[in-house]
Design a protein around this motif. Sequence first.
Motif, mmCIF file in Angstrom:
data_model
loop_
_atom_site.group_PDB
_atom_site.id
_atom_site.type_symbol
_atom_site.label_atom_id
_atom_site.label_comp_id
_atom_site.label_asym_id
_atom_site.label_seq_id
_atom_site.Cartn_x
_atom_site.Cartn_y
_atom_site.Cartn_z
ATOM 1 N N ALA A 33 6.731 -7.840 -6.023
ATOM 2 C CA ALA A 33 5.436 -6.755 -5.932
ATOM 3 C C ALA A 33 5.205 -5.821 -5.962
ATOM 4 O O ALA A 33 4.417 -3.970 -6.950
ATOM 5 C CB ALA A 33 4.503 -7.670 -5.301
ATOM 6 N N ALA A 34 6.461 -4.908 -5.358
ATOM 7 C CA ALA A 34 5.725 -3.550 -4.639
ATOM 8 C C ALA A 34 6.843 -2.672 -5.799
ATOM 9 O O ALA A 34 6.326 -1.961 -5.634
ATOM 10 C CB ALA A 34 6.921 -3.414 -3.094
ATOM 11 N N ALA A 35 7.953 -3.193 -6.649
ATOM 12 C CA ALA A 35 8.497 -2.738 -7.328
ATOM 13 C C ALA A 35 7.516 -2.457 -8.679
ATOM 14 O O ALA A 35 7.553 -1.512 -9.130
ATOM 15 C CB ALA A 35 9.539 -3.398 -7.988
ATOM 16 N N LEU A 36 6.762 -3.243 -9.293
ATOM 17 C CA LEU A 36 5.423 -3.050 -9.520
ATOM 18 C C LEU A 36 4.362 -2.455 -9.689
ATOM 19 O O LEU A 36 3.742 -1.454 -10.802
ATOM 20 C CB LEU A 36 5.493 -4.779 -10.672
ATOM 21 N N ILE A 37 4.597 -2.582 -8.779
ATOM 22 C CA ILE A 37 3.056 -2.206 -8.287
ATOM 23 C C ILE A 37 3.012 -0.542 -8.338
ATOM 24 O O ILE A 37 2.917 0.333 -8.572
ATOM 25 C CB ILE A 37 2.729 -2.518 -6.644
ATOM 26 N N MET A 38 4.284 0.039 -7.638
ATOM 27 C CA MET A 38 5.054 0.982 -7.683
ATOM 28 C C MET A 38 5.072 2.325 -9.024
ATOM 29 O O MET A 38 4.889 3.000 -9.180
ATOM 30 C CB MET A 38 6.512 2.188 -6.905
ATOM 31 N N LEU A 39 5.696 0.486 -9.625
ATOM 32 C CA LEU A 39 5.991 1.550 -11.375
ATOM 33 C C LEU A 39 4.841 1.227 -12.081
ATOM 34 O O LEU A 39 4.843 2.718 -12.592
ATOM 35 C CB LEU A 39 6.798 0.360 -11.726
ATOM 36 N N SER A 40 4.090 0.829 -12.057
ATOM 37 C CA SER A 40 2.455 0.973 -12.531
ATOM 38 C C SER A 40 1.603 1.748 -12.239
ATOM 39 O O SER A 40 1.253 2.945 -12.127
ATOM 40 C CB SER A 40 1.759 -0.685 -12.875
ATOM 41 N N GLY A 41 2.168 2.317 -10.835
ATOM 42 C CA GLY A 41 1.288 3.138 -10.123
ATOM 43 C C GLY A 41 1.182 5.042 -10.567
ATOM 44 O O GLY A 41 1.235 5.420 -11.074
ATOM 45 N N ILE A 42 2.697 5.284 -11.127
ATOM 46 C CA ILE A 42 3.255 6.432 -11.513
ATOM 47 C C ILE A 42 3.291 6.601 -13.157
ATOM 48 O O ILE A 42 2.958 7.359 -13.475
ATOM 49 C CB ILE A 42 4.867 5.672 -12.049
ATOM 50 N N LEU A 72 0.618 -1.144 -0.281
ATOM 51 C CA LEU A 72 -0.252 0.009 0.329
ATOM 52 C C LEU A 72 1.328 1.202 0.010
ATOM 53 O O LEU A 72 0.125 2.621 -0.184
ATOM 54 C CB LEU A 72 -0.987 -0.217 1.293
ATOM 55 N N LEU A 73 2.403 0.925 0.826
ATOM 56 C CA LEU A 73 2.236 2.244 1.158
ATOM 57 C C LEU A 73 3.597 2.607 -0.947
ATOM 58 O O LEU A 73 3.559 4.211 -1.129
ATOM 59 C CB LEU A 73 4.012 1.879 2.210
ATOM 60 N N TYR A 74 4.332 1.662 -1.758
ATOM 61 C CA TYR A 74 4.398 1.829 -2.161
ATOM 62 C C TYR A 74 3.421 2.816 -3.348
ATOM 63 O O TYR A 74 4.258 3.060 -4.654
ATOM 64 C CB TYR A 74 5.316 0.561 -2.793
ATOM 65 N N CYS A 75 2.509 1.986 -3.327
ATOM 66 C CA CYS A 75 1.431 2.156 -4.223
ATOM 67 C C CYS A 75 1.265 3.422 -4.035
ATOM 68 O O CYS A 75 1.013 4.279 -4.994
ATOM 69 C CB CYS A 75 0.028 1.384 -4.461
ATOM 70 N N LEU A 76 1.022 4.611 -3.029
ATOM 71 C CA LEU A 76 0.857 5.336 -3.034
ATOM 72 C C LEU A 76 1.868 6.392 -3.377
ATOM 73 O O LEU A 76 1.805 7.250 -3.585
ATOM 74 C CB LEU A 76 0.597 6.012 -1.233
ATOM 75 N N ILE A 77 3.087 5.782 -3.319
ATOM 76 C CA ILE A 77 4.472 6.631 -3.616
ATOM 77 C C ILE A 77 4.642 6.949 -5.033
ATOM 78 O O ILE A 77 4.336 7.406 -5.690
ATOM 79 C CB ILE A 77 5.671 5.995 -2.884
ATOM 80 N N GLY A 78 4.377 5.482 -5.741
ATOM 81 C CA GLY A 78 3.503 5.110 -7.043
ATOM 82 C C GLY A 78 2.641 6.859 -7.556
ATOM 83 O O GLY A 78 2.706 7.084 -8.656
#
Length: 501
Positions: free
Chosen positions: A58-67, A20-26
């Motif tokens: 998972a965190a890496a792909l979630i953050m990059l896709s969020g960007i 969730l944190l990395y999704c918010l960052i993304g």
Amino acid sequence: MELLANLATGVDAALTWHNLLYCLIGVTLGTLVGVLPGLGPVATIAMLLPITYGLTPAAALIMLSGIYYGAQYGGSTTAILVNLPGESSSVVTCLDGHAMARKGRAGAALGIAAIGSFVAGSLAILLVAAASAPLAEFALRFGPAEYFSLMLLGLVAAVVLAQGDLFKALAMTLLGLLLGLIGVDVNSGEERFTFGLPELADGISFVVISMGIFGIGEIIANLERDESSRPVQVSRVGSVLPTRDDYRRSWKPVLRGTGLGSLLGILPGGGAMLSSFASYMIEKRLAKDPSRFGQGAIEGVAGPEAANNAGAQTSFIPLLVMGLPSNAVMALMVGAMMIHGIVPGPQVISERPELFWGVIVSMWVGNVLLLMLNLPLVGIWVRLLSVPYRILYPAILLFCCIGVYSVNNSLFDVLLTVLFGLLGYLFVKLRCEPAPLLLGFILGPMMEENLRRAMLLSRGDLSVFVTRPLSLTLLLLAVVLVLIMCLPRLRATRQAAFSED
């Protein structure tokens, strides 16, 4: 029921505090780069690739896709308020969005853009979830010949749908294929095109070429632009809640934009920009009074904004199902998966279900976060436009160099990144779209590997590509695309379309 069970697996993965944190960052970074013209999601993801080494896959792909999909939201904010598209897919939004702002209806335009994007994103995510598993099961039938033909079709479509001159797009694709050949040949162990440099024995790093061309190249190009020539005059926002009449006029364009964007997002080279333009053209054609468009028609905001967000979401289908990138951002996502030792393809669903479904569910979570970020915080995002680029870009350049060096602790990689940055600047000056180069660089080694496998299995018989029905169908589609683009009328339509960008 199986789909619900899979989504439950994704919910468990996506709703951990870490993801969730990395999704918010993304999504926050995505909104930021969407608001600031000259950055864009491609350059930002390229610069952040080194950071993902320390994250879980998972965190890496979630953050990059969020960007990526977050940039679609942010780009509409400056397009509406200051007539300055932060992202290429928001160019069309300027036409009617800024006209509404000049009439004192900036809030309604921002509101319908955010709501339309959320609805489109949510529906497109359902499509991704529903289509992924059946398509992945179908993809398991693919052999080396089918994969080669599919990748060839992808490259042809990327050339056809690329911005600018067709021959330049073809040249960029071929250059990407050639760059992908550098290194040690897998079968023979011989070095190819290394010019005697041991640093090139493993080939050119994906981080180096992406960060150089899309990061440093864009920085150099943007430094040429005169900041004082476009003063920022922010319109008064007012209430961000659309009226009942706005909803009545917008719901059909949102649904049409969602359907169109979902379709075009799957196509190689399609994605958000092409979806938004096509939606605007359709809404103008269907309107009872086309003269309203360009004068503040809310349909001209609702349709394209829904289309670009739907296109951004469904462009993940070829990546997640087949392991094939449909645009430059998805090529970077392939690189991120390879960094973490994940082989993109249909086997990811069965081998890493928590990763696959976690990324899909995180897209919906990200869209909810974007809705909360964009509507109440519009004023904060627009104030970022007052940051001078002469302060912003040196910091980005320093971040690029540190990121590249941290990957292999190699000064050679830093120098190579700078060289590719100069090459990227040259591409900008020559008006050559660099996205086909990145697709060629990613797909080239994969095409070579599948070509060799097909030749070994068929004992050198080239007819294997036309005797297998699925491979033949894909090759015929590639030929049809080429023939269609040779028609003078369609070539003229294509040039007119991309001249709007």
